[in-house]
Design an enzyme around this catalytic site. Structure first.
Site, PDB file in Angstrom:
ATOM      1  N   ILE A  14       0.849  -1.362   0.055  1.00 33.51           N
ATOM      2  CA  ILE A  14      -0.008  -0.251  -0.091  1.00 33.51           C
ATOM      3  C   ILE A  14       0.780   1.269  -0.151  1.00 33.51           C
ATOM      4  O   ILE A  14       0.774   2.297  -0.702  1.00 33.51           O
ATOM      5  CB  ILE A  14      -0.952   0.077   1.266  1.00 33.51           C
ATOM      6  CG1 ILE A  14      -1.839  -1.172   1.348  1.00 33.51           C
ATOM      7  CG2 ILE A  14      -1.625   1.247   1.252  1.00 33.51           C
ATOM      8  CD1 ILE A  14      -2.765  -1.363   0.112  1.00 33.51           C
ATOM      9  N   ARG A  37      -4.809  -8.974   6.894  1.00 31.57           N
ATOM     10  CA  ARG A  37      -4.077  -8.181   7.866  1.00 31.57           C
ATOM     11  C   ARG A  37      -3.287  -7.201   7.531  1.00 31.57           C
ATOM     12  O   ARG A  37      -2.869  -7.208   6.276  1.00 31.57           O
ATOM     13  CB  ARG A  37      -3.018  -9.321   8.317  1.00 31.57           C
ATOM     14  CG  ARG A  37      -3.622 -10.605   9.044  1.00 31.57           C
ATOM     15  CD  ARG A  37      -4.177 -10.426  10.486  1.00 31.57           C
ATOM     16  NE  ARG A  37      -4.457 -11.707  10.997  1.00 31.57           N
ATOM     17  CZ  ARG A  37      -5.801 -11.797  11.351  1.00 31.57           C
ATOM     18  NH1 ARG A  37      -6.716 -11.012  11.293  1.00 31.57           N
ATOM     19  NH2 ARG A  37      -6.126 -13.075  11.798  1.00 31.57           N
ATOM     20  N   GLU A  38      -3.228  -5.860   8.130  1.00 26.89           N
ATOM     21  CA  GLU A  38      -2.710  -4.706   7.978  1.00 26.89           C
ATOM     22  C   GLU A  38      -1.354  -4.754   8.626  1.00 26.89           C
ATOM     23  O   GLU A  38      -1.270  -4.883   9.766  1.00 26.89           O
ATOM     24  CB  GLU A  38      -3.204  -3.446   8.413  1.00 26.89           C
ATOM     25  CG  GLU A  38      -4.754  -3.293   7.713  1.00 26.89           C
ATOM     26  CD  GLU A  38      -5.500  -2.219   8.233  1.00 26.89           C
ATOM     27  OE1 GLU A  38      -5.181  -1.692   9.233  1.00 26.89           O
ATOM     28  OE2 GLU A  38      -6.774  -2.111   7.678  1.00 26.89           O
ATOM     29  N   ALA A  76      18.360   6.199  20.530  1.00 24.55           N
ATOM     30  CA  ALA A  76      17.871   5.009  19.720  1.00 24.55           C
ATOM     31  C   ALA A  76      18.009   5.424  18.358  1.00 24.55           C
ATOM     32  O   ALA A  76      18.128   6.842  17.999  1.00 24.55           O
ATOM     33  CB  ALA A  76      16.512   4.698  20.217  1.00 24.55           C
ATOM     34  N   PRO A 114       3.364  -6.618  17.972  1.00 28.78           N
ATOM     35  CA  PRO A 114       3.719  -7.501  17.001  1.00 28.78           C
ATOM     36  C   PRO A 114       2.091  -7.978  16.547  1.00 28.78           C
ATOM     37  O   PRO A 114       1.888  -8.607  15.606  1.00 28.78           O
ATOM     38  CB  PRO A 114       3.890  -8.948  17.856  1.00 28.78           C
ATOM     39  CG  PRO A 114       3.698  -8.500  19.409  1.00 28.78           C
ATOM     40  CD  PRO A 114       3.983  -6.957  19.362  1.00 28.78           C
ATOM     41  N   GLU A 140      19.755  15.462   9.629  1.00 32.10           N
ATOM     42  CA  GLU A 140      19.430  16.761   9.387  1.00 32.10           C
ATOM     43  C   GLU A 140      17.847  17.115  10.017  1.00 32.10           C
ATOM     44  O   GLU A 140      17.560  18.390  10.216  1.00 32.10           O
ATOM     45  CB  GLU A 140      19.346  17.304   8.237  1.00 32.10           C
ATOM     46  CG  GLU A 140      18.708  16.419   6.827  1.00 32.10           C
ATOM     47  CD  GLU A 140      18.563  16.802   5.614  1.00 32.10           C
ATOM     48  OE1 GLU A 140      17.625  16.612   5.004  1.00 32.10           O
ATOM     49  OE2 GLU A 140      19.842  17.197   5.403  1.00 32.10           O
ATOM     50  N   GLU A 142      16.652  15.901  12.820  1.00 31.59           N
ATOM     51  CA  GLU A 142      16.612  15.488  14.314  1.00 31.59           C
ATOM     52  C   GLU A 142      16.951  16.456  15.161  1.00 31.59           C
ATOM     53  O   GLU A 142      18.235  16.858  14.829  1.00 31.59           O
ATOM     54  CB  GLU A 142      17.704  14.157  14.133  1.00 31.59           C
ATOM     55  CG  GLU A 142      17.388  13.221  15.590  1.00 31.59           C
ATOM     56  CD  GLU A 142      18.154  12.030  15.260  1.00 31.59           C
ATOM     57  OE1 GLU A 142      17.554  10.925  15.994  1.00 31.59           O
ATOM     58  OE2 GLU A 142      19.156  11.996  14.555  1.00 31.59           O
TER      59      GLU A 142
END
Length: 182
Positions: A14, A37-38, A76, A114, A140, A142
Protein backbone atom coordinates in the site's frame (compact mmCIF):
# COMPACT_ATOMS: atom_id res chain seq x y z
CA UNK A 1 2.66 -25.39 9.50
CA UNK A 2 1.78 -24.79 13.16
CA UNK A 3 -1.83 -25.28 14.17
CA UNK A 4 -2.05 -21.50 14.82
CA UNK A 5 -0.22 -20.27 11.71
CA UNK A 6 -1.93 -18.03 9.19
CA UNK A 7 -0.98 -18.81 5.60
CA UNK A 8 -0.48 -15.76 3.35
CA UNK A 9 -2.59 -16.00 0.20
CA UNK A 10 -1.91 -12.55 -1.27
CA UNK A 11 0.14 -9.46 -0.36
CA UNK A 12 -0.71 -5.95 -1.57
CA UNK A 13 1.85 -3.20 -0.94
CA UNK A 14 0.00 0.00 0.00
CA UNK A 15 2.75 2.43 0.98
CA UNK A 16 6.54 2.51 1.05
CA UNK A 17 8.21 5.35 2.95
CA UNK A 18 11.57 6.36 4.37
CA UNK A 19 11.07 4.43 7.63
CA UNK A 20 8.13 2.06 7.19
CA UNK A 21 6.04 0.32 4.59
CA UNK A 22 2.46 -0.88 4.84
CA UNK A 23 1.01 -3.96 3.24
CA UNK A 24 -2.35 -5.73 3.32
CA UNK A 25 -2.23 -9.51 3.44
CA UNK A 26 -5.06 -11.90 2.70
CA UNK A 27 -4.53 -14.87 5.00
CA UNK A 28 -6.01 -18.31 5.49
CA UNK A 29 -6.83 -18.82 9.17
CA UNK A 30 -6.23 -22.09 11.03
CA UNK A 31 -9.96 -22.93 10.71
CA UNK A 32 -9.87 -22.52 6.90
CA UNK A 33 -11.59 -19.13 6.81
CA UNK A 34 -9.86 -16.07 5.35
CA UNK A 35 -9.13 -12.64 6.78
CA UNK A 36 -7.08 -9.51 6.07
CA UNK A 37 -4.04 -8.30 8.02
CA UNK A 38 -2.59 -4.77 7.90
CA UNK A 39 1.15 -5.09 8.47
CA UNK A 40 3.78 -2.42 8.97
CA UNK A 41 7.26 -3.48 7.88
CA UNK A 42 10.15 -1.80 9.71
CA UNK A 43 13.91 -2.43 9.39
CA UNK A 44 14.36 -2.62 13.17
CA UNK A 45 16.07 -0.31 15.61
CA UNK A 46 18.53 -0.10 18.47
CA UNK A 47 18.30 1.66 21.81
CA UNK A 48 21.18 2.37 24.17
CA UNK A 49 21.08 2.45 27.95
CA UNK A 50 24.23 4.55 28.39
CA UNK A 51 25.59 4.98 31.92
CA UNK A 52 28.17 7.56 32.92
CA UNK A 53 30.93 6.78 35.42
CA UNK A 54 28.76 8.60 37.99
CA UNK A 55 25.97 6.09 37.23
CA UNK A 56 23.79 8.68 35.51
CA UNK A 57 21.61 7.65 32.58
CA UNK A 58 22.23 9.49 29.32
CA UNK A 59 18.87 10.50 27.87
CA UNK A 60 17.59 12.67 25.07
CA UNK A 61 14.46 14.77 25.09
CA UNK A 62 12.87 15.13 21.70
CA UNK A 63 9.60 16.04 20.08
CA UNK A 64 7.61 13.08 18.79
CA UNK A 65 5.14 14.20 16.14
CA UNK A 66 3.00 11.06 16.48
CA UNK A 67 2.41 12.01 20.13
CA UNK A 68 2.37 15.80 19.53
CA UNK A 69 4.72 16.29 22.50
CA UNK A 70 8.24 15.86 23.76
CA UNK A 71 9.31 12.80 25.72
CA UNK A 72 12.54 11.78 27.40
CA UNK A 73 14.12 8.64 25.95
CA UNK A 74 17.28 6.61 25.88
CA UNK A 75 19.21 7.24 22.64
CA UNK A 76 17.90 5.12 19.76
CA UNK A 77 17.82 4.86 16.03
CA UNK A 78 16.76 2.88 12.98
CA UNK A 79 18.88 0.13 11.49
CA UNK A 80 20.11 0.75 7.96
CA UNK A 81 19.57 -2.03 5.39
CA UNK A 82 21.54 -5.14 6.50
CA UNK A 83 23.28 -3.17 9.27
CA UNK A 84 24.59 -5.06 12.30
CA UNK A 85 22.66 -3.87 15.39
CA UNK A 86 25.85 -3.43 17.45
CA UNK A 87 27.36 -1.23 14.73
CA UNK A 88 24.14 0.79 14.64
CA UNK A 89 24.18 1.18 18.45
CA UNK A 90 27.73 2.57 18.36
CA UNK A 91 26.75 5.02 15.58
CA UNK A 92 23.51 6.16 17.22
CA UNK A 93 25.17 6.66 20.62
CA UNK A 94 27.74 8.95 19.03
CA UNK A 95 25.27 10.82 16.79
CA UNK A 96 22.72 11.52 19.53
CA UNK A 97 25.00 12.03 22.54
CA UNK A 98 28.54 12.66 21.35
CA UNK A 99 29.75 9.64 23.37
CA UNK A 100 31.58 6.50 22.41
CA UNK A 101 31.84 3.60 24.85
CA UNK A 102 34.39 1.05 26.02
CA UNK A 103 31.77 -1.63 26.79
CA UNK A 104 28.63 -2.46 24.82
CA UNK A 105 26.43 -5.41 25.81
CA UNK A 106 23.15 -6.59 24.29
CA UNK A 107 20.51 -6.69 27.04
CA UNK A 108 17.41 -7.78 25.13
CA UNK A 109 15.68 -7.70 21.77
CA UNK A 110 11.89 -7.37 21.58
CA UNK A 111 9.09 -6.76 19.10
CA UNK A 112 7.35 -3.46 19.77
CA UNK A 113 3.85 -4.14 18.41
CA UNK A 114 3.58 -7.70 17.04
CA UNK A 115 -0.14 -7.37 16.36
CA UNK A 116 0.54 -5.17 13.33
CA UNK A 117 4.28 -4.49 12.94
CA UNK A 118 7.49 -6.48 12.58
CA UNK A 119 9.71 -3.82 14.23
CA UNK A 120 12.32 -5.31 16.55
CA UNK A 121 14.34 -3.19 18.99
CA UNK A 122 17.75 -4.31 20.27
CA UNK A 123 18.55 -2.70 23.65
CA UNK A 124 22.23 -2.32 24.54
CA UNK A 125 23.97 -1.35 27.77
CA UNK A 126 26.88 1.07 27.19
CA UNK A 127 29.50 1.73 29.87
CA UNK A 128 32.89 3.40 29.93
CA UNK A 129 31.58 6.42 28.09
CA UNK A 130 34.07 8.73 26.43
CA UNK A 131 33.04 12.16 25.13
CA UNK A 132 34.21 12.42 21.51
CA UNK A 133 35.73 15.67 20.34
CA UNK A 134 34.62 15.32 16.71
CA UNK A 135 31.47 13.28 17.21
CA UNK A 136 29.15 12.45 14.34
CA UNK A 137 26.20 14.81 14.16
CA UNK A 138 22.48 14.25 14.30
CA UNK A 139 20.45 13.62 11.18
CA UNK A 140 19.32 16.88 9.52
CA UNK A 141 15.71 16.39 10.68
CA UNK A 142 16.63 15.37 14.25
CA UNK A 143 16.71 17.75 17.21
CA UNK A 144 17.42 16.55 20.75
CA UNK A 145 18.23 17.97 24.16
CA UNK A 146 20.90 15.87 25.89
CA UNK A 147 20.36 15.01 29.56
CA UNK A 148 22.17 12.97 32.21
CA UNK A 149 19.80 11.92 34.97
CA UNK A 150 19.78 9.71 38.06
CA UNK A 151 17.68 6.57 38.38
CA UNK A 152 15.48 8.41 40.88
CA UNK A 153 14.89 11.22 38.37
CA UNK A 154 14.02 8.63 35.70
CA UNK A 155 11.53 7.00 38.06
CA UNK A 156 9.92 10.40 38.69
CA UNK A 157 9.80 11.14 34.94
CA UNK A 158 7.94 7.84 34.42
CA UNK A 159 5.37 8.84 37.06
CA UNK A 160 5.06 12.27 35.39
CA UNK A 161 4.74 10.61 31.95
CA UNK A 162 7.78 12.46 30.63
CA UNK A 163 9.33 9.03 30.03
CA UNK A 164 6.53 7.33 28.17
CA UNK A 165 7.89 4.75 25.75
CA UNK A 166 8.54 1.03 26.16
CA UNK A 167 12.27 0.93 25.40
CA UNK A 168 13.07 3.63 27.96
CA UNK A 169 10.72 2.19 30.58
CA UNK A 170 12.42 -1.18 30.06
CA UNK A 171 15.85 0.43 30.56
CA UNK A 172 14.75 2.08 33.81
CA UNK A 173 13.22 -1.17 35.07
CA UNK A 174 16.44 -3.00 34.20
CA UNK A 175 18.39 -0.57 36.40
CA UNK A 176 15.82 -0.89 39.19
CA UNK A 177 16.21 -4.67 39.11
CA UNK A 178 20.01 -4.45 39.12
CA UNK A 179 19.82 -2.12 42.15
CA UNK A 180 17.42 -4.49 43.95
CA UNK A 181 19.71 -7.46 43.35
CA UNK A 182 22.71 -5.73 44.97
Amino acid sequence: MSRLEEKTIKTEKIFSGKVISLQIEDVELPNGNTSKREIIKHPGAVAILALTDENKIVMVEQYRKALERTIIEIPAGKLELNEDPKTCAIRELEEETGYSCKELELLISFFTSPGFADEIVHVYLAKGLVKKENAASLDEDEFVHLMEITLEEAERYIREQKIYDAKTAYAVQYLQLQKALK
